[in-house]
Design a protein around this motif. Structure first.
Motif, PDB file in Angstrom:
ATOM      1  N   PRO A  15       0.700  -1.020  -0.097  1.00 50.64           N
ATOM      2  CA  PRO A  15      -0.107   0.046  -0.010  1.00 50.64           C
ATOM      3  C   PRO A  15       0.953   1.376  -0.140  1.00 50.64           C
ATOM      4  N   LEU A  16       0.338   2.269  -0.659  1.00 51.84           N
ATOM      5  CA  LEU A  16       1.030   3.658  -0.538  1.00 51.84           C
ATOM      6  C   LEU A  16       1.012   4.154   0.838  1.00 51.84           C
ATOM      7  N   ARG A  17       2.427   4.572   1.084  1.00 51.34           N
ATOM      8  CA  ARG A  17       2.459   4.846   2.546  1.00 51.34           C
ATOM      9  C   ARG A  17       2.509   3.721   3.424  1.00 51.34           C
ATOM     10  N   GLY A  18       2.571   2.567   3.085  1.00 47.19           N
ATOM     11  CA  GLY A  18       2.659   1.315   4.015  1.00 47.19           C
ATOM     12  C   GLY A  18       3.764   0.436   3.720  1.00 47.19           C
ATOM     13  N   ALA A  19       3.760  -0.651   4.255  1.00 50.49           N
ATOM     14  CA  ALA A  19       4.537  -1.871   3.965  1.00 50.49           C
ATOM     15  C   ALA A  19       4.031  -3.233   3.870  1.00 50.49           C
ATOM     16  N   ARG A  20       5.013  -4.067   3.764  1.00 55.59           N
ATOM     17  CA  ARG A  20       4.636  -5.683   3.860  1.00 55.59           C
ATOM     18  C   ARG A  20       5.927  -6.243   4.219  1.00 55.59           C
ATOM     19  N   THR A  21       5.791  -7.156   4.989  1.00 54.42           N
ATOM     20  CA  THR A  21       7.017  -8.017   5.359  1.00 54.42           C
ATOM     21  C   THR A  21       7.229  -9.194   4.544  1.00 54.42           C
ATOM     22  N   VAL A  22       8.584  -9.522   4.573  1.00 50.22           N
ATOM     23  CA  VAL A  22       9.147 -10.815   3.986  1.00 50.22           C
ATOM     24  C   VAL A  22       9.902 -11.413   4.939  1.00 50.22           C
ATOM     25  N   PRO A  23       9.691 -12.695   5.260  1.00 53.24           N
ATOM     26  CA  PRO A  23      10.487 -13.694   5.968  1.00 53.24           C
ATOM     27  C   PRO A  23      11.710 -14.067   5.581  1.00 53.24           C
ATOM     28  N   VAL A  24      12.530 -14.137   6.184  1.00 50.90           N
ATOM     29  CA  VAL A  24      14.067 -14.927   5.562  1.00 50.90           C
ATOM     30  C   VAL A  24      14.293 -16.068   6.480  1.00 50.90           C
ATOM     31  N   GLU A  25      14.394 -17.079   5.800  1.00 50.80           N
ATOM     32  CA  GLU A  25      14.756 -18.246   6.368  1.00 50.80           C
ATOM     33  C   GLU A  25      16.162 -18.213   7.285  1.00 50.80           C
ATOM     34  N   GLY A  26      16.137 -18.293   8.579  1.00 50.95           N
ATOM     35  CA  GLY A  26      17.472 -18.118   9.223  1.00 50.95           C
ATOM     36  C   GLY A  26      17.947 -16.716   9.264  1.00 50.95           C
ATOM     37  N   GLY A  27      16.880 -15.844   9.126  1.00 53.56           N
ATOM     38  CA  GLY A  27      17.403 -14.530   9.395  1.00 53.56           C
ATOM     39  C   GLY A  27      16.331 -13.615   9.591  1.00 53.56           C
ATOM     40  N   ASP A  28      16.706 -12.201   9.612  1.00 56.72           N
ATOM     41  CA  ASP A  28      15.771 -11.091  10.271  1.00 56.72           C
ATOM     42  C   ASP A  28      14.530 -10.806   8.911  1.00 56.72           C
ATOM     43  N   GLU A  29      13.481 -10.793   9.597  1.00 56.06           N
ATOM     44  CA  GLU A  29      12.098 -10.337   8.893  1.00 56.06           C
ATOM     45  C   GLU A  29      12.711  -9.029   8.284  1.00 56.06           C
ATOM     46  N   ILE A  30      12.441  -9.071   6.547  1.00 59.09           N
ATOM     47  CA  ILE A  30      12.503  -7.663   5.852  1.00 59.09           C
ATOM     48  C   ILE A  30      11.245  -6.909   5.743  1.00 59.09           C
ATOM     49  N   ALA A  31      11.403  -5.652   6.015  1.00 61.14           N
ATOM     50  CA  ALA A  31      10.071  -4.685   5.922  1.00 61.14           C
ATOM     51  C   ALA A  31      10.320  -4.049   4.496  1.00 61.14           C
ATOM     52  N   VAL A  32       9.434  -4.257   3.442  1.00 59.57           N
ATOM     53  CA  VAL A  32       9.447  -3.530   2.319  1.00 59.57           C
ATOM     54  C   VAL A  32       8.330  -2.420   2.262  1.00 59.57           C
ATOM     55  N   PHE A  33       8.994  -0.984   2.130  1.00 59.25           N
ATOM     56  CA  PHE A  33       8.034   0.115   2.208  1.00 59.25           C
ATOM     57  C   PHE A  33       7.763   0.850   0.733  1.00 59.25           C
ATOM     58  N   ARG A  34       6.625   1.471   0.782  1.00 58.59           N
ATOM     59  CA  ARG A  34       6.158   2.226  -0.630  1.00 58.59           C
ATOM     60  C   ARG A  34       5.840   3.642   0.082  1.00 58.59           C
ATOM     61  N   THR A  35       6.438   4.366  -0.443  1.00 62.68           N
ATOM     62  CA  THR A  35       6.152   5.792   0.089  1.00 62.68           C
ATOM     63  C   THR A  35       5.010   6.637  -0.990  1.00 62.68           C
ATOM     64  N   GLY A  36       4.445   7.506  -0.274  1.00 60.84           N
ATOM     65  CA  GLY A  36       3.526   8.146  -0.942  1.00 60.84           C
ATOM     66  C   GLY A  36       4.027   8.615  -2.365  1.00 60.84           C
TER      67      GLY A  36
END
Length: 112
Positions: A15-36
């Motif tokens: 979503p605009l001005r939002g994020a979604r997460t991506v799990p990483v096996e054996g690692g830290d979760e990644i947040a992917v952001f989309r700005t306005g």
């Protein structure tokens, strides 16, 4: 940029001005952001302060406010803004033909 890229979904799924997460096996979760302004950034999904989930924060401009204590984190550098000090690792990201790609090599480095 070189390296192995991981397709994490369609740009329109973030979503605009939002994020979604991506799990990483054996690692830290990644947040992917989309700005306005439709720019896309990726960070490890942890605030440098108390490890709050940045993906649940409010995106304003090219920054996100952590939902726990309102620290403002630059989406481009991962650096805390204002008087706060700390840094969240950034992940190289690109959009190709409407698909969001993150650098797999960088996500593996975060897991090490």
């Amino acid at each position: 940029m070189t390296g192995d890229w991981l397709d994490v979904g369609a740009l329109e799924d973030i979503p605009l001005r939002g994020a979604r997460t991506v799990p990483v096996e054996g690692g830290d979760e990644i947040a992917v952001f989309r700005t306005g302004a439709n720019r896309v950034y990726a960070l490890v999904n942890k605030c440098p302060h108390k490890k709050g989930p940045l993906s649940q924060g409010i995106v304003h401009g090219d920054s996100v406010a952590c939902p726990l204590h309102n620290w403002v984190i630059s989406l481009s550098t991962g650096e805390a803004q204002g008087a706060d000090v700390g840094c969240t690792p950034t992940i190289p990201v690109q959009v190709l033909s409407g698909r969001v790609m993150i650098c797999r090599e960088s996500t593996l480095r975060q897991a090490a």
